[in-house]
Structure formats: C-alpha cells, structure tokens
Design an enzyme around this catalytic site. Structure first.
Site, PDB file in Angstrom:
ATOM      1  N   ASP A  86      -8.184   1.833  -7.381  1.00  0.00           N
ATOM      2  CA  ASP A  86      -8.626   3.130  -7.866  1.00  0.00           C
ATOM      3  C   ASP A  86      -9.221   2.966  -9.266  1.00  0.00           C
ATOM      4  O   ASP A  86      -8.548   2.474 -10.173  1.00  0.00           O
ATOM      5  CB  ASP A  86      -7.434   4.089  -7.914  1.00  0.00           C
ATOM      6  CG  ASP A  86      -7.850   5.539  -8.102  1.00  0.00           C
ATOM      7  OD1 ASP A  86      -8.867   5.789  -8.788  1.00  0.00           O
ATOM      8  OD2 ASP A  86      -7.155   6.432  -7.574  1.00  0.00           O
ATOM      9  N   GLU A 130       0.864  -1.186   0.000  1.00  0.00           N
ATOM     10  CA  GLU A 130       0.000   0.000   0.000  1.00  0.00           C
ATOM     11  C   GLU A 130       0.899   1.234   0.000  1.00  0.00           C
ATOM     12  O   GLU A 130       2.057   1.165   0.438  1.00  0.00           O
ATOM     13  CB  GLU A 130      -0.910  -0.032   1.245  1.00  0.00           C
ATOM     14  CG  GLU A 130      -1.849   1.132   1.419  1.00  0.00           C
ATOM     15  CD  GLU A 130      -2.818   1.288   0.265  1.00  0.00           C
ATOM     16  OE1 GLU A 130      -2.601   2.248  -0.507  1.00  0.00           O
ATOM     17  OE2 GLU A 130      -3.749   0.470   0.116  1.00  0.00           O
ATOM     18  N   LYS A 150     -15.512  -1.894   4.909  1.00  0.00           N
ATOM     19  CA  LYS A 150     -16.276  -0.664   5.099  1.00  0.00           C
ATOM     20  C   LYS A 150     -16.372   0.117   3.797  1.00  0.00           C
ATOM     21  O   LYS A 150     -17.399   0.711   3.476  1.00  0.00           O
ATOM     22  CB  LYS A 150     -15.620   0.181   6.191  1.00  0.00           C
ATOM     23  CG  LYS A 150     -15.658  -0.456   7.568  1.00  0.00           C
ATOM     24  CD  LYS A 150     -14.940   0.392   8.603  1.00  0.00           C
ATOM     25  CE  LYS A 150     -14.943  -0.286   9.969  1.00  0.00           C
ATOM     26  NZ  LYS A 150     -14.194   0.504  10.980  1.00  0.00           N
ATOM     27  N   PHE A 151     -15.287   0.117   3.025  1.00  0.00           N
ATOM     28  CA  PHE A 151     -15.286   0.785   1.728  1.00  0.00           C
ATOM     29  C   PHE A 151     -16.349   0.178   0.822  1.00  0.00           C
ATOM     30  O   PHE A 151     -17.110   0.896   0.147  1.00  0.00           O
ATOM     31  CB  PHE A 151     -13.902   0.649   1.096  1.00  0.00           C
ATOM     32  CG  PHE A 151     -13.774   1.270  -0.266  1.00  0.00           C
ATOM     33  CD1 PHE A 151     -13.383   2.588  -0.399  1.00  0.00           C
ATOM     34  CD2 PHE A 151     -14.049   0.538  -1.410  1.00  0.00           C
ATOM     35  CE1 PHE A 151     -13.269   3.167  -1.657  1.00  0.00           C
ATOM     36  CE2 PHE A 151     -13.935   1.110  -2.664  1.00  0.00           C
ATOM     37  CZ  PHE A 151     -13.544   2.423  -2.781  1.00  0.00           C
ATOM     38  N   GLU A 152     -16.412  -1.140   0.815  1.00  0.00           N
ATOM     39  CA  GLU A 152     -17.399  -1.849   0.002  1.00  0.00           C
ATOM     40  C   GLU A 152     -18.812  -1.525   0.450  1.00  0.00           C
ATOM     41  O   GLU A 152     -19.714  -1.326  -0.381  1.00  0.00           O
ATOM     42  CB  GLU A 152     -17.132  -3.347   0.093  1.00  0.00           C
ATOM     43  CG  GLU A 152     -18.095  -4.216  -0.669  1.00  0.00           C
ATOM     44  CD  GLU A 152     -17.762  -5.694  -0.516  1.00  0.00           C
ATOM     45  OE1 GLU A 152     -18.478  -6.511  -1.111  1.00  0.00           O
ATOM     46  OE2 GLU A 152     -16.774  -6.017   0.174  1.00  0.00           O
ATOM     47  N   ASP A 182     -16.341  -1.831  -7.463  1.00  0.00           N
ATOM     48  CA  ASP A 182     -17.726  -1.354  -7.368  1.00  0.00           C
ATOM     49  C   ASP A 182     -18.024  -0.353  -8.486  1.00  0.00           C
ATOM     50  O   ASP A 182     -18.996   0.394  -8.403  1.00  0.00           O
ATOM     51  CB  ASP A 182     -18.007  -0.750  -5.988  1.00  0.00           C
ATOM     52  CG  ASP A 182     -17.126   0.452  -5.686  1.00  0.00           C
ATOM     53  OD1 ASP A 182     -16.062   0.599  -6.323  1.00  0.00           O
ATOM     54  OD2 ASP A 182     -17.489   1.256  -4.804  1.00  0.00           O
ATOM     55  N   LYS A 208     -12.343   8.896 -15.063  1.00  0.00           N
ATOM     56  CA  LYS A 208     -12.301   9.710 -16.278  1.00  0.00           C
ATOM     57  C   LYS A 208     -11.593   8.949 -17.398  1.00  0.00           C
ATOM     58  O   LYS A 208     -10.550   8.332 -17.178  1.00  0.00           O
ATOM     59  CB  LYS A 208     -11.593  11.031 -16.002  1.00  0.00           C
ATOM     60  CG  LYS A 208     -12.334  11.929 -15.016  1.00  0.00           C
ATOM     61  CD  LYS A 208     -11.604  13.243 -14.798  1.00  0.00           C
ATOM     62  CE  LYS A 208     -12.375  14.125 -13.816  1.00  0.00           C
ATOM     63  NZ  LYS A 208     -11.676  15.415 -13.573  1.00  0.00           N
TER      64      LYS A 208
END
Length: 211
Positions: free
Chosen positions: A122, A68, A190-192, A158, A126
């Site tokens: 990520d 990361e 939590k992001f999901e 997602d 765009k």
C-alpha cells in the site's frame, strides 16, 4: 469468499494456515512449520497470491511463507494451491499466514530467512499517511536482521515517490547493499498490469544483506 475460495480454505487451512495473534511473541520455528530444513522466503502482503504461487511452484527447493490480511486474497491463494495439489500432488513448500506482518517477523529467529519479498505494498499516497508505509527504517532494520548474510530483500512498487522513498531508506541501512533493480524472476501480476496500463512505472529494488 467465493465458493471456490471457501472450499479451498476448508480443505487446506488446517494444514497450511497460520493465524498471527496480536501480542503473541512466541518464537516461530520455520523448519517445524514446513517440516524440513530448506531456505525460507517470506512474502509480505501477497495480494491475490498469483506471484507467490507461481514462484513457489518454480522454486521447489525453497519454502515460501506468505502473509496477508485480505480475506479474498487468502482464499484465492489457497484455491491456487488446491489446484496445484490436484495437478501435481503437492503443496509442500507454501504456508499461508493471516495477520500483521511485522508481528510475525518479530517471532522469527535472526538470520532465518533466505529472502523477503514486498511486492506492491500500500503506497499510502497522502503525505500525512506516509508514516504508515511498510518500508521505513525500523521495519527494514528488523527485516534485515531476519535475513541470513547474503539474503535478499526484494521490493517492488508502481508509485514513483514511494520508489524514491524505498531506495533512500534501503540505501541508508548500513548492512544492506544494492543487488540490482531487475525483476529477478518475479512474475508479472494482474495488479501490476493495471498499474502499467494507467501509466505508472514499475520499480524493482533488490538489496542484499552484507556478509
């Protein structure tokens, strides 16, 4: 970092941490890094580390290396591992790397990984930024080369258009075959959950290196 994260970083980084330097192509021996010869899993972009920590705790027979660039995420994963060490007395099957993921992958030996996890990278939504997406042909070819025959590349996103792009790229690799589109033990993050609440569908794509 918060004080909790900083304390965990001070305590665990010297033994669990790995800094990936730009331009370093020195081969990285994963068995030496972990001190044992067990199947290895690489997670690219582990975010806050919740999924990695949970999967590693539930799967002690495999070693997990997460990489990361987000400092708070690194601190949070180390704090989770510190809590696990206090409760269970071991953090032995996790190592934490900071730096560029593909730079790290270049240093790994062919067929050295049992699995690669890319969860919610990520999406670079765009169109002019799509070339920055992680899941693209050259990167997939390198990751597949690092998988043992039968090893699994598991991606999740997602963003529907990224899911379509991922599937097209992975389908096009001649040495990969579809292994399923289920979570296969991947914990919900939590992001999901935030993505699901926003109405974005969750897509899992699992591909196996042909034997």
């Amino acid at each position: 970092m918060s004080a909790r994260h900083a304390d965990a970083h001070t305590a665990l980084w010297p033994t669990l941490g790995l800094t990936v330097e730009d331009g370093d192509r020195t081969p990285l021996d994963l068995n030496e890094l972990f001190g044992r010869d067990n199947p290895k899993v690489l997670e690219i972009g582990f975010g806050m580390g919740d999924a990695l920590a949970a999967m590693a705790a539930a799967d002690p027979g495999r070693d997990y290396l997460g990489i990361e660039v987000h400092t708070p995420g690194i601190g949070n994963l180390l704090a989770l591992l510190d809590e696990r060490e206090r409760e269970a007395g071991a953090t032995g099957n996790v190592r934490v790397a900071r730096g560029d993921a593909m730079q790290l992958v270049h240093r790994l030996a062919p067929a050295s990984l049992d699995a690669v996890h890319i969860f919610f990278p990520d999406p670079w939504p765009k169109a002019r930024h799509h070339k920055r997406r992680l899941v693209q042909p050259a990167n997939v070819a390198l990751l597949r080369d690092r998988l043992r025959p039968g090893g699994v590349l598991h991606c999740a996103t997602d963003w529907p258009d990224y899911a379509e792009s991922m599937a097209a790229t992975l389908d096009a690799d001649p040495e990969l075959e579809r292994a399923g589109d289920d979570r296969a033990g991947r914990p919900e993050t939590k992001f999901e959950q935030r993505g699901a609440r926003a109405g974005r569908p969750i897509t899992d794509l699992r591909y196996r290196r042909r034997t």
